[in-house]
Design a protein around this motif. Structure first.
Motif, PDB file in Angstrom:
ATOM      1  N   GLU A  10       1.011  -1.135   0.062  1.00 39.99           N
ATOM      2  CA  GLU A  10      -0.041   0.047   0.087  1.00 39.99           C
ATOM      3  C   GLU A  10       0.839   1.207  -0.010  1.00 39.99           C
ATOM      4  O   GLU A  10       1.500   1.489   1.184  1.00 39.99           O
ATOM      5  N   TYR A  11       1.190   1.847  -1.147  1.00 37.61           N
ATOM      6  CA  TYR A  11       1.842   2.885  -1.215  1.00 37.61           C
ATOM      7  C   TYR A  11       1.439   4.170  -1.606  1.00 37.61           C
ATOM      8  O   TYR A  11       1.940   5.230  -2.248  1.00 37.61           O
ATOM      9  N   ARG A  12       0.138   4.377  -1.696  1.00 41.01           N
ATOM     10  CA  ARG A  12      -0.712   5.554  -1.913  1.00 41.01           C
ATOM     11  C   ARG A  12      -0.074   6.702  -1.138  1.00 41.01           C
ATOM     12  O   ARG A  12      -0.210   6.515  -0.003  1.00 41.01           O
ATOM     13  N   GLY A  13       0.466   7.679  -2.053  1.00 39.47           N
ATOM     14  CA  GLY A  13       0.671   8.796  -1.342  1.00 39.47           C
ATOM     15  C   GLY A  13       1.943   8.636  -0.704  1.00 39.47           C
ATOM     16  O   GLY A  13       2.381   9.642   0.128  1.00 39.47           O
ATOM     17  N   ARG A  14       2.895   7.923  -0.860  1.00 41.28           N
ATOM     18  CA  ARG A  14       4.224   7.520  -0.352  1.00 41.28           C
ATOM     19  C   ARG A  14       5.166   7.211  -1.205  1.00 41.28           C
ATOM     20  O   ARG A  14       4.903   6.924  -2.573  1.00 41.28           O
ATOM     21  N   CYS A  15       6.412   7.538  -0.867  1.00 41.85           N
ATOM     22  CA  CYS A  15       7.613   7.464  -1.789  1.00 41.85           C
ATOM     23  C   CYS A  15       8.042   6.052  -2.053  1.00 41.85           C
ATOM     24  O   CYS A  15       7.826   5.069  -1.082  1.00 41.85           O
ATOM     25  N   GLY A  16       8.175   5.514  -3.481  1.00 43.00           N
ATOM     26  CA  GLY A  16       8.518   4.286  -3.595  1.00 43.00           C
ATOM     27  C   GLY A  16       9.607   3.960  -3.279  1.00 43.00           C
ATOM     28  O   GLY A  16      10.102   2.583  -3.237  1.00 43.00           O
ATOM     29  N   ASN A  17      10.600   4.483  -2.809  1.00 41.04           N
ATOM     30  CA  ASN A  17      11.982   4.271  -2.412  1.00 41.04           C
ATOM     31  C   ASN A  17      12.005   4.067  -0.688  1.00 41.04           C
ATOM     32  O   ASN A  17      12.441   3.211  -0.209  1.00 41.04           O
TER      33      ASN A  17
END
Length: 259
Positions: A10-17
């Motif tokens: 769940e990466y909504r609104g977050r940095c992929g790194n």
């Protein structure tokens, strides 16, 4: 450390790194510089930290693209990269600690004028002081002042009441209006013929520094004084002879006392 269950991807609104929350409208992560949508998006374990301390407001400026952004809340960190152009050449414009009862804005508007209130608006708020005292004497709930101010034309108080996202300017207007309501006395509390060095406003008042009393009731104050509701006053090395501009909130030295 308190752990919570979260969908592993769940990466909504977050940095992929680095998984840091992305600022509103940001093209890049302000913590690691990764472009929005880039990264490996590996499953991660999310945690909630128990933080102590006052709310913090940080305003930074990118020297490369001239972008300004605001971060506000408990435990927020300054940015290392510009969220718009990814440049590391950024400067700190403001770092301030607030009391829990003060509103915190969460985004900046472009080309904001320095004056938060016009002269007419300041005089309108000053005319509401007696009714504000009555609210406190009746031990009204905390939101009564927001309803009262909204009914008298200060619409940002309605947004605070609904717990919606406030701009920095809306939050500053809410905080300053509360401080103006704390001004007591009549002519002796207000200083005439004194121009604010920041916004050139002409309505100022005397202040009183009191680190212990954070939210005094208006009917306990003495004529000619206003208590500081924020440690910002102390951070500016304010003294009892200093003035506060009622149009922008800036604290400055009384020119008559310096002569």
């Amino acid at each position: 450390m308190v752990k919570i269950n979260r969908k592993p991807k769940e990466y909504r609104g977050r940095c992929g790194n680095c998984q840091a929350p992305l600022l509103k409208g940001a093209r890049y992560c302000d913590q690691c510089g990764t472009k929005r949508g880039n990264g490996e998006f590996k499953p991660f374990e999310n945690t909630i930290r128990i933080l102590y301390g006052p709310p913090i407001k940080i305003i930074q400026h990118c020297e490369a693209c001239n972008h300004k952004w605001l971060k506000a809340g408990i435990g927020v960190k300054k940015s290392s990269y510009c969220p718009k152009c990814n440049s590391p050449s950024i400067e700190m414009l403001e770092f301030s600690r607030w009391h829990y009862g003060e509103a915190l804005g969460h985004y900046l508007e472009d080309n904001e004028p320095l004056q938060l209130f016009t002269e007419d608006e300041v005089n309108k708020i000053l005319s509401l002081r007696e009714e504000y005292k009555n609210f406190q004497n009746r031990n009204e709930d905390y939101n009564a002042i927001h309803r009262f101010m909204n009914q008298n034309g200060f619409e940002e108080h309605a947004k605070e009441l609904k717990d919606t996202i406030l701009s920095n300017r809306e939050a500053e207007r809410i905080n300053l209006s509360k401080k103006i309501l704390m001004v007591v006395g009549n002519e002796n509390a207000l200083i005439a013929d004194c121009v604010c060095p920041k916004c050139e406003g002409i309505i100022a008042c005397q202040i009183k520094i009191d680190k212990k009393t954070k939210f005094p009731k208006a009917n306990t104050l003495k004529d000619g004084e206003i208590y500081s509701l924020s440690e910002d006053y102390v951070n500016q090395n304010a003294s009892k002879d200093d003035l506060m501009c009622l149009q922008c909130g800036h604290v400055f030295k009384n020119p008559k006392k310096e002569k």
